[in-house]
Design a protein around this motif. Structure first.
Motif, PDB file in Angstrom:
ATOM      1  N   ILE A  69       0.832  -1.201   0.000  1.00  0.00           N
ATOM      2  CA  ILE A  69       0.000   0.000   0.000  1.00  0.00           C
ATOM      3  C   ILE A  69       0.870   1.255   0.000  1.00  0.00           C
ATOM      4  CG2 ILE A  69      -1.548   1.381   1.447  1.00  0.00           C
ATOM      5  CD1 ILE A  69      -3.030  -1.120   2.150  1.00  0.00           C
ATOM      6  N   ILE A  70       1.930   1.242   0.810  1.00  0.00           N
ATOM      7  CA  ILE A  70       2.841   2.384   0.837  1.00  0.00           C
ATOM      8  C   ILE A  70       3.519   2.545  -0.517  1.00  0.00           C
ATOM      9  CG2 ILE A  70       4.934   3.311   1.903  1.00  0.00           C
ATOM     10  CD1 ILE A  70       4.161   1.744   4.434  1.00  0.00           C
ATOM     11  N   PHE A  71       3.965   1.435  -1.094  1.00  0.00           N
ATOM     12  CA  PHE A  71       4.684   1.476  -2.361  1.00  0.00           C
ATOM     13  C   PHE A  71       3.795   1.997  -3.484  1.00  0.00           C
ATOM     14  CE2 PHE A  71       6.716   0.070  -6.173  1.00  0.00           C
ATOM     15  CZ  PHE A  71       8.072   0.029  -5.881  1.00  0.00           C
ATOM     16  N   VAL A  72       2.569   1.511  -3.575  1.00  0.00           N
ATOM     17  CA  VAL A  72       1.654   1.964  -4.626  1.00  0.00           C
ATOM     18  C   VAL A  72       1.349   3.450  -4.458  1.00  0.00           C
ATOM     19  CG1 VAL A  72      -0.687   1.734  -5.545  1.00  0.00           C
ATOM     20  CG2 VAL A  72       0.657  -0.302  -5.039  1.00  0.00           C
ATOM     21  N   ASP A  73       1.253   3.891  -3.221  1.00  0.00           N
ATOM     22  CA  ASP A  73       1.004   5.309  -2.961  1.00  0.00           C
ATOM     23  C   ASP A  73       2.143   6.163  -3.514  1.00  0.00           C
ATOM     24  OD1 ASP A  73      -0.320   7.502  -1.975  1.00  0.00           O
ATOM     25  OD2 ASP A  73       0.583   7.386   0.001  1.00  0.00           O
ATOM     26  N   PHE A  74       3.370   5.673  -3.440  1.00  0.00           N
ATOM     27  CA  PHE A  74       4.535   6.397  -3.959  1.00  0.00           C
ATOM     28  C   PHE A  74       4.648   6.308  -5.483  1.00  0.00           C
ATOM     29  CE2 PHE A  74       7.178   5.747   0.175  1.00  0.00           C
ATOM     30  CZ  PHE A  74       6.498   6.804   0.770  1.00  0.00           C
ATOM     31  N   PHE A  75       4.508   5.101  -6.033  1.00  0.00           N
ATOM     32  CA  PHE A  75       4.956   4.845  -7.404  1.00  0.00           C
ATOM     33  C   PHE A  75       3.891   4.306  -8.353  1.00  0.00           C
ATOM     34  CE2 PHE A  75       8.456   3.784  -4.432  1.00  0.00           C
ATOM     35  CZ  PHE A  75       9.293   4.843  -4.718  1.00  0.00           C
ATOM     36  N   GLY A  76       2.769   3.815  -7.873  1.00  0.00           N
ATOM     37  CA  GLY A  76       1.774   3.238  -8.765  1.00  0.00           C
ATOM     38  C   GLY A  76       1.950   1.733  -8.938  1.00  0.00           C
ATOM     39  N   ASN A  77       1.053   1.133  -9.712  1.00  0.00           N
ATOM     40  CA  ASN A  77       0.961  -0.320  -9.813  1.00  0.00           C
ATOM     41  C   ASN A  77       2.041  -0.958 -10.669  1.00  0.00           C
ATOM     42  OD1 ASN A  77      -1.524  -1.298  -8.357  1.00  0.00           O
ATOM     43  ND2 ASN A  77      -2.411   0.367  -9.539  1.00  0.00           N
ATOM     44  N   THR A  78       2.410  -0.311 -11.788  1.00  0.00           N
ATOM     45  CA  THR A  78       3.390  -0.924 -12.683  1.00  0.00           C
ATOM     46  C   THR A  78       4.723  -1.132 -11.993  1.00  0.00           C
ATOM     47  OG1 THR A  78       2.328   0.076 -14.615  1.00  0.00           O
ATOM     48  CG2 THR A  78       4.575  -0.718 -14.897  1.00  0.00           C
ATOM     49  N   LYS A  79       5.182  -0.143 -11.250  1.00  0.00           N
ATOM     50  CA  LYS A  79       6.460  -0.252 -10.549  1.00  0.00           C
ATOM     51  C   LYS A  79       6.379  -1.273  -9.419  1.00  0.00           C
ATOM     52  CE  LYS A  79       8.557   4.201 -11.648  1.00  0.00           C
ATOM     53  NZ  LYS A  79       7.699   4.450 -12.820  1.00  0.00           N
ATOM     54  N   LEU A  80       5.222  -1.415  -8.792  1.00  0.00           N
ATOM     55  CA  LEU A  80       5.070  -2.439  -7.757  1.00  0.00           C
ATOM     56  C   LEU A  80       5.351  -3.819  -8.337  1.00  0.00           C
ATOM     57  CD1 LEU A  80       3.968  -3.138  -4.790  1.00  0.00           C
ATOM     58  CD2 LEU A  80       1.882  -3.752  -5.988  1.00  0.00           C
ATOM     59  N   THR A  81       4.746  -4.120  -9.475  1.00  0.00           N
ATOM     60  CA  THR A  81       4.933  -5.429 -10.097  1.00  0.00           C
ATOM     61  C   THR A  81       6.378  -5.625 -10.545  1.00  0.00           C
ATOM     62  OG1 THR A  81       2.649  -5.302 -10.903  1.00  0.00           O
ATOM     63  CG2 THR A  81       4.057  -6.994 -11.861  1.00  0.00           C
ATOM     64  N   SER A  82       6.977  -4.599 -11.135  1.00  0.00           N
ATOM     65  CA  SER A  82       8.349  -4.743 -11.645  1.00  0.00           C
ATOM     66  C   SER A  82       9.338  -4.947 -10.504  1.00  0.00           C
ATOM     67  CB  SER A  82       8.734  -3.517 -12.485  1.00  0.00           C
ATOM     68  OG  SER A  82       8.771  -2.342 -11.703  1.00  0.00           O
ATOM     69  N   VAL A  83       9.176  -4.226  -9.395  1.00  0.00           N
ATOM     70  CA  VAL A  83      10.095  -4.386  -8.267  1.00  0.00           C
ATOM     71  C   VAL A  83       9.873  -5.743  -7.591  1.00  0.00           C
ATOM     72  CG1 VAL A  83      10.716  -3.480  -5.991  1.00  0.00           C
ATOM     73  CG2 VAL A  83      10.358  -1.907  -7.894  1.00  0.00           C
ATOM     74  N   TYR A  84       8.628  -6.180  -7.502  1.00  0.00           N
ATOM     75  CA  TYR A  84       8.335  -7.507  -6.941  1.00  0.00           C
ATOM     76  C   TYR A  84       9.054  -8.588  -7.743  1.00  0.00           C
ATOM     77  CZ  TYR A  84       5.498 -11.513  -5.362  1.00  0.00           C
ATOM     78  OH  TYR A  84       5.083 -12.715  -4.859  1.00  0.00           O
ATOM     79  N   LEU A  85       8.907  -8.543  -9.068  1.00  0.00           N
ATOM     80  CA  LEU A  85       9.539  -9.557  -9.919  1.00  0.00           C
ATOM     81  C   LEU A  85      11.060  -9.467  -9.863  1.00  0.00           C
ATOM     82  CD1 LEU A  85       7.196  -9.367 -13.043  1.00  0.00           C
ATOM     83  CD2 LEU A  85       7.273 -11.176 -11.319  1.00  0.00           C
ATOM     84  N   ALA A  86      11.590  -8.242  -9.920  1.00  0.00           N
ATOM     85  CA  ALA A  86      13.046  -8.074  -9.875  1.00  0.00           C
ATOM     86  C   ALA A  86      13.608  -8.548  -8.541  1.00  0.00           C
ATOM     87  CB  ALA A  86      13.417  -6.613 -10.122  1.00  0.00           C
ATOM     88  N   GLY A  87      12.903  -8.248  -7.453  1.00  0.00           N
ATOM     89  CA  GLY A  87      13.353  -8.697  -6.135  1.00  0.00           C
ATOM     90  C   GLY A  87      13.392 -10.211  -6.048  1.00  0.00           C
ATOM     91  N   GLY A  88      12.368 -10.869  -6.598  1.00  0.00           N
ATOM     92  CA  GLY A  88      12.354 -12.320  -6.598  1.00  0.00           C
ATOM     93  C   GLY A  88      13.474 -12.901  -7.447  1.00  0.00           C
ATOM     94  N   ILE A  89      13.697 -12.316  -8.619  1.00  0.00           N
ATOM     95  CA  ILE A  89      14.747 -12.818  -9.517  1.00  0.00           C
ATOM     96  C   ILE A  89      16.131 -12.643  -8.894  1.00  0.00           C
ATOM     97  CG2 ILE A  89      15.901 -12.437 -11.725  1.00  0.00           C
ATOM     98  CD1 ILE A  89      13.117 -11.716 -12.875  1.00  0.00           C
ATOM     99  N   PHE A  90      16.419 -11.455  -8.366  1.00  0.00           N
ATOM    100  CA  PHE A  90      17.727 -11.229  -7.764  1.00  0.00           C
ATOM    101  C   PHE A  90      17.898 -12.047  -6.485  1.00  0.00           C
ATOM    102  CE2 PHE A  90      18.096  -7.819 -10.741  1.00  0.00           C
ATOM    103  CZ  PHE A  90      19.457  -7.601 -10.863  1.00  0.00           C
ATOM    104  N   GLY A  91      16.830 -12.213  -5.720  1.00  0.00           N
ATOM    105  CA  GLY A  91      16.912 -13.088  -4.554  1.00  0.00           C
ATOM    106  C   GLY A  91      17.248 -14.508  -4.966  1.00  0.00           C
ATOM    107  N   GLY A  92      16.632 -14.979  -6.049  1.00  0.00           N
ATOM    108  CA  GLY A  92      16.938 -16.308  -6.561  1.00  0.00           C
ATOM    109  C   GLY A  92      18.383 -16.432  -7.022  1.00  0.00           C
ATOM    110  N   LEU A  93      18.898 -15.395  -7.676  1.00  0.00           N
ATOM    111  CA  LEU A  93      20.301 -15.400  -8.115  1.00  0.00           C
ATOM    112  C   LEU A  93      21.254 -15.454  -6.925  1.00  0.00           C
ATOM    113  CD1 LEU A  93      20.207 -12.776 -11.017  1.00  0.00           C
ATOM    114  CD2 LEU A  93      20.622 -15.234 -11.241  1.00  0.00           C
ATOM    115  N   PHE A  94      20.980 -14.642  -5.900  1.00  0.00           N
ATOM    116  CA  PHE A  94      21.809 -14.675  -4.692  1.00  0.00           C
ATOM    117  C   PHE A  94      21.803 -16.075  -4.084  1.00  0.00           C
ATOM    118  CE2 PHE A  94      22.991 -10.394  -2.805  1.00  0.00           C
ATOM    119  CZ  PHE A  94      22.965  -9.735  -4.019  1.00  0.00           C
TER     120      PHE A  94
END
Length: 290
Positions: A93-118
């Motif tokens: 909710i905080i994130f969407v308030d700052f940046f909107g829905n598209t960035k929420l999805t992109s950061v979620y996916l990127a976080g999962g991908i980079f977490g998987g790489l680590f």
């Protein structure tokens, strides 16, 4: 305007709700399937672990590359899923308030991908894992850490209210969240905690660079999501003619204007509105309240 922002975050059209619903749907489907399979065969199936969880083995990953995405929507334990989705909701909710829905999805996916790489790199390079056999990673924690630290790096002094504590700045909450992960590494699930750190790293890097100079290092993810979004069938709209359009046209026009404004908030955040659009939104709200 907070009520509008909250509604945009959790309605069926919002990315936050979509991420939560996908996690819940997969959890229920896999859980019911596993329960039925166990009752019939007297053992737990390994099928979903093979096709949804992220393996630490490079040879397995080469055959199942999609698991870099699927693992972040896959939970088996109820408490694990519940905690993750609650944290996703709060920070989302905080994130969407700052940046909107598209960035929420992109950061979620990127976080999962980079977490998987680590996770994969750690399992194949750190001595502590040399004696361990093949392992798998599942859960949304790394993706959620990216959202939490993305919002924190962008606005570290933003305050949220916690029960029994009061107002707490995001930077202190995120620091506590990360510290808990670090001190738990020696006590089990070390690979999972390292994946969380990977998600936090990419989220913090994205939020910091975005705040400092407006650079979006995950623009490539947003571009991919936009292309996927436009791969859909076009639906024909039903046209309705009115004999007396004078009072109706204004209502239709107002409704369309409101839809466009709400869509803009959903995609880019409230701050992207022009002064004229903000005035229209406030006027519509006052009309509803009167």
């Amino acid at each position: 305007m907070s009520n509008y922002r909250l509604r945009l975050s959790i309605t069926k059209d919002g990315a936050l709700a979509g991420l939560i619903y996908i996690n819940i749907a997969i959890f229920l489907f896999v859980g019911i399937y596993n329960a039925i399979f166990y009752l019939v065969t007297d053992h737990t199936p390994l099928f979903f672990d093979r096709v949804l969880a992220l393996s630490s083995e490079p040879n397995v990953l080469a055959k199942h590359p999609w698991t870099f995405i699927t693992y972040m929507f896959y939970h088996l334990d109820f408490l694990h899923a519940l905690f993750n989705l609650l944290v996703l909701y709060w920070f989302g909710i905080i994130f969407v308030d700052f940046f909107g829905n598209t960035k929420l999805t992109s950061v979620y996916l990127a976080g999962g991908i980079f977490g998987g790489l680590f996770y994969v790199i750690a399992y194949n390079t750190l001595p502590v894992f040399y004696t361990d056999g093949p392992a798998t990673l599942l859960g949304a924690s790394a993706a959620i850490m990216a959202i939490a630290f993305g919002a924190t790096a962008f606005s570290p002094n933003f305050k949220i209210w916690l029960m029994f504590i009061g107002d707490v700045k995001l930077k202190y909450l995120a620091f506590a969240y990360l510290t808990i992960d670090l001190i738990q590494i020696p006590f089990g699930n070390a690979g999972g905690h390292i994946a969380h750190i990977g998600g936090a790293f990419i989220g913090a890097l994205w939020g910091y660079t975005y705040r400092k100079n407006g650079l979006n290092i995950l623009a490539w993810v947003e571009l991919a999501l936009e292309k996927i979004k436009h791969i859909r069938f076009k639906r024909e709209r039903i046209k309705v003619a009115y004999k007396n359009p004078n009072p109706t046209v204004r209502k239709v026009s107002t409704g369309r204007d409101l839809d466009l404004i709400l869509d803009k908030i959903s995609q880019k955040g409230f701050d992207s509105l022009t002064n004229e659009e903000k005035e229209k939104l406030f006027k519509y709200k006052n009309d509803l309240d009167s």
